[in-house]
Design an enzyme around this catalytic site. Structure first.
Site, PDB file in Angstrom:
ATOM      1  N   HIS A 136       1.339  -7.622  -2.508  1.00  0.00           N
ATOM      2  CA  HIS A 136       0.135  -8.383  -2.150  1.00  0.00           C
ATOM      3  C   HIS A 136       0.076  -9.692  -2.943  1.00  0.00           C
ATOM      4  O   HIS A 136      -0.140 -10.769  -2.376  1.00  0.00           O
ATOM      5  CB  HIS A 136      -1.101  -7.511  -2.430  1.00  0.00           C
ATOM      6  N   GLU A 137       0.261  -9.604  -4.256  1.00  0.00           N
ATOM      7  CA  GLU A 137       0.184 -10.807  -5.097  1.00  0.00           C
ATOM      8  C   GLU A 137       1.346 -11.757  -4.814  1.00  0.00           C
ATOM      9  O   GLU A 137       1.172 -12.981  -4.839  1.00  0.00           O
ATOM     10  CB  GLU A 137       0.136 -10.439  -6.581  1.00  0.00           C
TER      11      GLU A 137
END
EC number: 3.5.1.88
Length: 170
Positions: A136-137
């Site tokens: 996600h990051e």
């Protein structure tokens, strides 16, 4: 240490691809302070991950701590996924898309290469929530948001919901 403002969708700066960081920059006092400020901001939000692009710093690094006790901080500088395995659906949220949650399919386990906060090369195998959070990051570092995995109709519903939330706050 200082809290940093978190950019919120649809801010176009969230779509900026982050630049690689020179190894010599990693150990500078200014960069170390930025890392500390990002952890402070992430814990205060509260969140489990924060990419530099979310605080308008367009460099390839992120901070993560998925532990319940908030005592397992990880810094990933110039991260690169070198292996992926499996697939799993997780419900994701994002500090840059407040109040919105959606199911996203990501690799269940990953191997990631990166520099740590001391500029040392590392490699980690991650699974479950940590693997999801890293992916996600890393998307943020490429200018991508978790809502990009949604259908155009659902993405438009998210945009309208966030616009309505902002009206109520103003």
């Amino acid at each position: 240490m200082a809290l940093l403002p978190i950019l919120e969708f649809p801010d176009p700066r969230l779509r900026t691809k982050a630049a690689l960081i020179e190894a010599a920059e990693v150990t500078t006092p200014a960069f170390q302070e930025l890392i500390d400020n990002m952890f402070l901001t992430m814990y205060d939000a509260p969140g489990i991950g924060l990419a530099a692009t979310q605080v308008d710093v367009h460099k390839r690094f992120m901070v993560i701590d998925v532990s319940e006790e908030k005592n397992e901080p990880h810094v990933f500088i110039n991260p690169e996924i070198v292996a992926k395995d499996g697939g799993r659906v997780y419900q994701e949220g994002c500090l840059s898309v407040p109040g919105i949650f959606a199911d996203v399919t990501r690799a269940d386990t990953i191997t990631v290469k990166y520099l740590d906060r001391n500029g040392q090369e590392q490699q980690m195998e991650a699974g479950d929530v940590l693997a999801t959070c890293i992916q996600h990051e890393m998307d943020h570092l490429d200018g991508k948001l978790f809502i990009d995995y949604l259908s155009p109709l659902k993405r438009e519903m998210v945009r309208k919901k966030l616009a309505k939330q902002r009206k109520h706050v103003a």
